[in-house]
Design an enzyme around this catalytic site. Structure first.
Site, PDB file in Angstrom:
ATOM      1  N   HIS A  60      -6.522  -3.623  10.195  1.00 50.94           N
ATOM      2  CA  HIS A  60      -5.159  -4.121   9.975  1.00 50.94           C
ATOM      3  C   HIS A  60      -5.179  -5.596   9.588  1.00 50.94           C
ATOM      4  CE1 HIS A  60      -0.712  -3.965  11.494  1.00 50.94           C
ATOM      5  NE2 HIS A  60      -0.851  -4.687  10.402  1.00 50.94           N
ATOM      6  N   HIS A  62      -3.681  -8.460   6.392  1.00 51.05           N
ATOM      7  CA  HIS A  62      -2.858  -8.739   5.204  1.00 51.05           C
ATOM      8  C   HIS A  62      -3.524  -9.894   4.471  1.00 51.05           C
ATOM      9  CE1 HIS A  62       0.741  -6.531   6.877  1.00 51.05           C
ATOM     10  NE2 HIS A  62       0.121  -6.824   8.005  1.00 51.05           N
ATOM     11  N   ASN A  94       1.727  -4.740   1.671  1.00 53.41           N
ATOM     12  CA  ASN A  94       2.924  -5.563   1.390  1.00 53.41           C
ATOM     13  C   ASN A  94       2.586  -6.839   0.630  1.00 53.41           C
ATOM     14  OD1 ASN A  94       1.618  -6.442   3.730  1.00 53.41           O
ATOM     15  ND2 ASN A  94       3.467  -7.326   4.608  1.00 53.41           N
ATOM     16  N   ASP A 304      -4.015  -7.553  12.817  1.00 53.90           N
ATOM     17  CA  ASP A 304      -2.764  -7.791  12.088  1.00 53.90           C
ATOM     18  C   ASP A 304      -2.753  -9.202  11.498  1.00 53.90           C
ATOM     19  OD1 ASP A 304      -0.338  -7.429  10.917  1.00 53.90           O
ATOM     20  OD2 ASP A 304       0.821  -7.325  12.758  1.00 53.90           O
ATOM     21  N   HIS A 308       0.614 -17.174   7.013  1.00 50.38           N
ATOM     22  CA  HIS A 308       1.664 -17.908   6.282  1.00 50.38           C
ATOM     23  C   HIS A 308       1.300 -19.383   6.394  1.00 50.38           C
ATOM     24  CE1 HIS A 308       4.296 -14.370   6.100  1.00 50.38           C
ATOM     25  NE2 HIS A 308       4.015 -14.169   7.377  1.00 50.38           N
TER      26      HIS A 308
END
Ligand code: DOR
Ligand code: ZN
Length: 440
Positions: A60, A62, A94, A304, A308
């Site tokens: 998991h 991103h 995403n 996860d 940012h």
């Protein structure tokens, strides 16, 4: 026999437990396990005093490419992974554009080739528009499976209604991964946080009921259709009770941040840097997660990793984005919990290698056994280090665990017999290959 690599003198975590054996590698695979000192090879890696674990698989992450490379890309994200002892990742859909077509999946695989430090696969995002094609596309090489967002998080991916959820689950053959937060409840409660500037309210807006309702709903659909699902980042006590009674169809993941940070303290210390979906919650939820770990209920740990930039995180809550980087800190943070007696090293191994390999049917990974890929996360359980910014490789440049003194640290990352990371240095940043799956 001429072995290419021998890992000598370590405590090796075989499926039956820890043994003092030497591990020999040929052609990227484990070729032999031998009594200490018996085997020899062209290259010998001294692992005395270290624990040789099966390669840690983080299912998991991103990595933001394409479309948000100012936060992360496949190169920087995978370098963070191997510095943290992670040998393989499954990356989420995403991005911009979202990975919702065969073309977008192929584009990610093309981008990954020759640019990733660890092995990889990519998830397809489910939408109302691609539901009829998912069954075909999920069989593509390098695809980790299908992911559903039941609540909106970073990006636009969302599948809300039961009819569409049923269509997705009934068409997909592989285990579908689900982000469980109920979108209608999120909408109803958004006024609680609107223009508030108060990240402490994040877990009130996206409350335990929001997660519970979605998990209950998808379990009901999966039960009716007799389909396998995987619930991502479980964060509440009530979801654990529910999942306990659905072991035959549902596997689930817990994150290091939900096991380590708790509310309200995290919001006082970290503000929006601890803002994540589902949120960090009160201690009694965290206690329930630890109980689940210790009772052997949990199937895997996933970071996860959701970077940012600090500038983005500095926006006024709730316009600040949700997400916490974590692929590089998963191993040292969890080893620190082991040092504190909160879980055993055997449990950690099950949650980070055999568990992920089993639930997604990843081929030839997950165990140290002859014939399996020679992937190893070699750790020093006694090493004490402070998580600091020079060590962090994610482009976002921060971690909620900065300043934490950890006990236990990854020293070597070996992927298919190649030494990729040695003591804080990435030696080969371009060796990653797509994961293979048994069920495709
Ligand atoms: O907090 C989160 N951030 N939760 C998600 O589901 C997505 C992630 C992101 O991509 O930023
Ligand atoms: Zn995620």
């Amino acid at each position: 026999m001429a072995f290419e690599l021998l890992i000598r003198g370590g405590t090796v975590w075989l499926p039956e437990g820890a043994r003092n054996v030497d591990v020999a590698v040929i052609d990227g695979r484990i070729a032999a396990l031998g009594a200490p000192g018996v085997l020899s090879a062209a290259t010998v890696l001294d692992a005395h005093g270290l624990h040789v674990l099966p390669g840690v698989i983080d299912t998991h992450v991103h990595f933001r490419e394409p479309g948000m490379e100012h936060k992360e890309d496949l190169a920087t994200g995978s370098q963070a992974a191997v510095l943290g002892g992670v040998t393989a990742v499954c990356e989420m859909p995403n991005t911009i554009p979202a990975t919702t077509t065969a073309k977008a999946l192929t584009d990610k695989l093309d981008r990954a080739q020759g640019r990733m430090a660890c092995d990889y696969a990519f998830f397809l995002g489910a939408t109302a528009d691609n539901v009829d094609s998912l069954a075909m596309w999920e069989q593509m090489a390098g695809c980790a499976g299908v992911k559903i967002f039941m609540g909106k998080s970073t990006g636009t991916l969302l599948v809300e209604d039961n009819a569409m959820l049923s269509r997705i689950l009934s068409s997909c053959r592989r285990r579908v991964a689900v982000h469980c937060e109920d979108e209608s409840r999120l909408r109803e409660r958004h006024a609680l946080v609107h223009e508030s500037g108060l990240p402490t309210l994040h877990a009130l807006w996206r409350d335990a009921e929001t997660a519970f309702l979605a998990t209950k709903r998808i379990l009901k659909i999966a039960r009716k259709l007799n389909r396998k699902i995987h619930i991502l980042h479980v964060s509440t006590q009530k979801e654990i009770s529910l999942l306990m009674n659905n072991r035959d169809i549902a596997t689930f993941e817990i994150t290091p941040h939900h096991l380590t940070l708790s509310a309200p303290e995290c919001y006082y210390h970290l503000g929006t840097l601890s803002q994540v979906n589902p949120p960090i919650r009160a201690k009694y939820h965290q206690d329930a997660l630890w109980t689940a770990v210790n009772e052997g209920l949990v199937d895997c740990l996933g970071s996860d990793h959701a970077p940012h930039t600090l500038a983005e995180k500095a926006k006024l809550y709730p316009t600040s984005p949700s997400g916490i980087p974590g692929v590089q800190t998963l191993v040292p943070v969890m080893l620190t919990h082991i040092a504190a007696g909160r879980l055993s090293l055997a449990q950690f191994v099950a949650l980070t290698s055999a568990g992920p390999a089993r639930l997604y049917a990843i081929a030839a990974k997950g165990y140290i056994a002859v014939g399996f890929d020679a992937d190893f996360t070699i750790v020093d359980l006694k090493a004490r280090r402070t998580i600091d910014s020079p060590w962090l490789a994610s482009r976002c440049g921060w971690s909620p665990f900065e300043g934490m003194t950890v006990t236990g640290f990854p020293i070597f990352t070996i992927i298919r017999g190649h030494l990729i990371m040695r003591d804080g240095c990435v030696l080969t940043p371009e060796n990653g290959s797509p994961l293979r799956f048994q069920e495709v």
